[in-house]
Enzyme design. Structure first.
Site, PDB file in Angstrom:
ATOM      1  N   ARG A  96       0.841  -1.200   0.000  1.00 38.71           N
ATOM      2  CA  ARG A  96       0.000   0.000   0.000  1.00 38.71           C
ATOM      3  C   ARG A  96       0.877   1.251   0.000  1.00 38.71           C
ATOM      4  NH1 ARG A  96      -4.898   1.964  -1.518  1.00 38.71           N
ATOM      5  NH2 ARG A  96      -6.074   2.974   0.146  1.00 38.71           N
ATOM      6  N   THR A 138      -9.194   0.015 -10.048  1.00 38.91           N
ATOM      7  CA  THR A 138      -8.470  -1.112  -9.490  1.00 38.91           C
ATOM      8  C   THR A 138      -8.530  -2.340 -10.408  1.00 38.91           C
ATOM      9  OG1 THR A 138      -9.111  -0.205  -7.336  1.00 38.91           O
ATOM     10  CG2 THR A 138      -8.136  -2.376  -7.310  1.00 38.91           C
ATOM     11  N   GLU A 184      -6.076   3.862  -7.610  1.00 40.01           N
ATOM     12  CA  GLU A 184      -7.268   4.473  -7.018  1.00 40.01           C
ATOM     13  C   GLU A 184      -8.272   4.875  -8.088  1.00 40.01           C
ATOM     14  OE1 GLU A 184      -9.452   7.306  -4.708  1.00 40.01           O
ATOM     15  OE2 GLU A 184      -9.994   5.247  -5.157  1.00 40.01           O
ATOM     16  N   ASP A 216      -7.796   8.304  -0.231  1.00 42.43           N
ATOM     17  CA  ASP A 216      -8.439   7.259   0.570  1.00 42.43           C
ATOM     18  C   ASP A 216      -8.316   7.562   2.061  1.00 42.43           C
ATOM     19  OD1 ASP A 216      -9.479   5.744  -1.420  1.00 42.43           O
ATOM     20  OD2 ASP A 216      -8.035   4.119  -1.299  1.00 42.43           O
ATOM     21  N   SER A 250      -7.926   0.929   2.947  1.00 39.36           N
ATOM     22  CA  SER A 250      -8.394   0.397   1.670  1.00 39.36           C
ATOM     23  C   SER A 250      -9.544  -0.560   1.930  1.00 39.36           C
ATOM     24  CB  SER A 250      -7.248  -0.344   0.974  1.00 39.36           C
ATOM     25  OG  SER A 250      -7.712  -1.082  -0.140  1.00 39.36           O
ATOM     26  N   GLY A 253     -13.402  -2.338  -7.482  1.00 38.45           N
ATOM     27  CA  GLY A 253     -14.727  -1.782  -7.218  1.00 38.45           C
ATOM     28  C   GLY A 253     -14.789  -0.780  -6.090  1.00 38.45           C
ATOM     29  N   GLY A 254     -13.646  -0.199  -5.698  1.00 38.04           N
ATOM     30  CA  GLY A 254     -13.678   0.842  -4.683  1.00 38.04           C
ATOM     31  C   GLY A 254     -14.224   0.342  -3.361  1.00 38.04           C
TER      32      GLY A 254
END
Length: 599
Positions: free
Chosen positions: A127, A414, A434, A454, A479, A504-505
């Protein structure tokens, strides 16, 4: 005792008939695509077409990725005896080229790995991190959170990329083929060109915000300002050079020297500059963390621990649903939507309050999954009435007062890949920059992320409490990515059962939980589970996938008190299931252009 997955509702033939009626038809989803093409930045990964897909079957190995060229790159590595980690690196290098809107060198990743020899699952955290100069007021203007679009399209949104370090760490631990060989396919394609896909062309068309960035405009658009068209051959010699340097010299070639300087310069030269530094890049370190594994029926479900909330949310939802009669209802019934959405409200409420980077915040993971706490939360689910907006629980005394809540918006983008090699090792990896096209800052042939959006845009919640997910130097933003590996606990066949994940966020946890549930509890094969119309709640309205039979459930759901919203669901799920006879079955999401291929 749990009922057999198929004993309490119509047999599999009837389920398949309902799936055919579900409305996952080209016309319905093409309408969604048209809307996405008109406003690519407000719905950046809505589906562009629906192409029904058949499950792929194999005896030795299987790769499923978001693009056929990436699947082929992984397949070739596996076919010459490569490890699952090797194949994941080759696939992601190709995705950096052919699916630039979703992931790439300038972003991050969470990688879950199953070692067949030891039967263990480990997690690699790549990340992004906030620069050392980042402050809690990063996204404030005159004391108020700035508009999300303004925060995204800026140097302020760029975190220190972490994907390459995570892949390098995983390869050092488990890889078999030489690192330098794993980029060959992507380098060749970058030099000679690849055909622009339907999805990429649709997301470029009319994308004024991407075209406003000079370097991105020069690559993604023609001289007259028109976007690259579907089928047009697009070459990326700059990325070929970057990948060649990485292949020869390792990830250090990216985090030091000319590439690092170019990233820093691009971020600081933006009209709304950021503060990424050479020291930030040189000091980035990926983390290997214990996977978050919990029992579910006859299985062990493993996911990513924080700073991802995805593994925790999926585990909570499955535990909550196991206390309900959900298994008695058909997958597309109003009752199934009701129970699933109620579990989602509770899990997302806890996610929003408690989950952040565990190096900065004490995340009560074990307490949130403790059976007594889950039972208290499950008791809030009524069989005939929606609860409305759920409040976070209190897994430990005083927990509610120690954490702030935020409601950071997130837009779906993503990518995800699932791979099983010939020895039974497996990788589930979700990677991202993102929002579609990230920060839109293009350098070295790749796009830089906007992952710092985020974080909570405001450092405090409405009550003035510090937000757990506030910006801090060196911190990883929360996340919802949820790469997932499922193992059998009953000894009835190979230990590995399922490898799955999705883009898909913020909706990722819902997508993955529904697919795991459909496969393990309702008994649908992986392709049918992926094909299911998407539904769920993120502690807001109950969301129903546009253009499907779910729209017809609205009167029944509203009668139970659900506020419903019909939405596009660009899930991009990719999964592999290992059957009890050792055969592999791969499934790719028909909402995107991915492909499963095995041998």
């Amino acid at each position: 005792m749990h009922a057999s997955p198929l004993s309490s509702f119509p047999a599999r033939r009837a389920i398949r008939a309902r799936l055919r009626l579900a409305g996952l038809l080209a016309a319905g989803l093409a309408a969604c695509a048209g809307a996405a093409a008109q406003a690519p930045d407000t719905a950046p990964e809505a589906q562009t077409a629906y192409t029904p897909k058949q499950a792929a079957m194999a005896r030795r190995f299987m790769a499923v990725t978001a693009h056929p060229l990436a699947t082929d790159a992984a397949w070739r590595v596996l076919d010459r005896g490569g490890h699952a980690i090797d194949a994941a690196i080759a696939a992601q290098a190709m995705l950096s080229l052919v699916e630039p809107q979703s992931s790439g060198l300038g972003g991050g990743a969470f990688l879950l790995y199953y070692d067949a020899a030891t039967g263990t699952v480990s997690a690699f955290d790549g990340r992004e991190t906030a620069p050392a100069a980042a402050g809690a007021d990063r996204f404030l203007e005159d004391g108020r959170p700035m508009e999300f679009a303004q925060a995204v399209d800026s140097g302020k949104s760029v975190g220190v990329p972490g994907m390459l370090r995570a892949l390098e760490l995983a390869h050092a631990r488990h890889g078999r083929q030489p690192w330098r060989t794993l980029f060959d396919d992507a380098i060749a394609r970058a030099r000679h060109g690849f055909p622009v896909s339907q999805r990429l062309a649709a997301l470029l068309d009319g994308n004024a915000r991407l075209a406003a960035q000079p370097a991105a405009r020069a690559y993604f658009f023609h001289a007259d300002g028109t976007a690259r068209r579907q089928g047009e051959i697009l070459r990326n010699p700059a990325l070929a050079r970057t990948l060649a340097d990485i292949a020869r010299h390792g990830a250090d070639a990216f985090y030091h020297g000319a590439p690092a300087q170019a990233m820093v310069d691009a971020v600081r030269a933006h009209p709304q500059p950021g503060d990424l530094s050479l020291a930030d890049l040189a000091g980035y370190a990926a983390r290997e963390r214990p996977a978050l594994c919990r029992p579910y029926r006859a299985y062990t479900v493993c996911g990513m621990p924080p700073p991802s909330s995805g593994g925790l949310a999926v585990a909570q939802m499955l535990a909550l649903l196991d206390a309900t009669p959900l298994a008695r209802y058909a997958p597309l019934s109003a009752e199934a939507v009701h129970y699933f959405s109620e579990a989602g409200r509770l899990a997302y409420a806890d996610r929003d309050r408690y989950v952040a980077d565990p190096d900065f915040v004490d995340v009560p993971v074990q307490a949130l999954l403790e059976p007594a706490y889950v039972a208290r939360r499950a008791a809030l689910i009524r069989p005939d009435r929606a609860m409305g907006r759920a409040h976070p629980g209190e897994p430990l005394p005083g927990a509610l007062s120690r954490h702030g809540e935020d409601d950071t918006p997130a837009l779906p983008s993503t990518t995800h890949l699932s791979i099983v090699d010939a020895e039974g090792n497996a990788v589930a990896m979700t990677a991202s920059i993102e929002q579609a096209f990230g920060s839109k800052i293009f350098v070295g042939g790749f796009l830089l992320n906007n992952e710092l959006t985020d974080f909570a845009l405001s450092p405090r919640d409405a009550r003035g409490r510090p937000a757990a997910n506030r910006v801090e130097p060196g911190k990883r933003p929360r996340s919802t990515m949820a790469p997932t590996i499922v193992l059998r606990r009953d000894g009835a066949g190979p230990a590995l059962r399922l490898v799955v994940g999705a883009p898909g966020g913020v909706a990722i946890a819902n997508y993955v939980a529904q697919t795991v549930l459909a496969n393990l509890t309702w008994g649908l094969d992986i392709q049918s589970a992926i094909d299911l119309p998407r539904y769920g709640s993120r502690n807001g309205p109950t969301e129903l996938e546009r253009g499907t039979v779910l729209e017809s459930l609205q009167p029944a759901l509203r009668a139970m008190g659900h506020a419903t919203a019909v939405v596009s669901s660009p899930s991009g799920l990719h999964g592999v299931e290992m059957m009890s006879n050792g055969m592999l079955r791969g499934g790719a999401d028909p909402r995107r252009e991915g492909m499963a291929r095995g041998r």
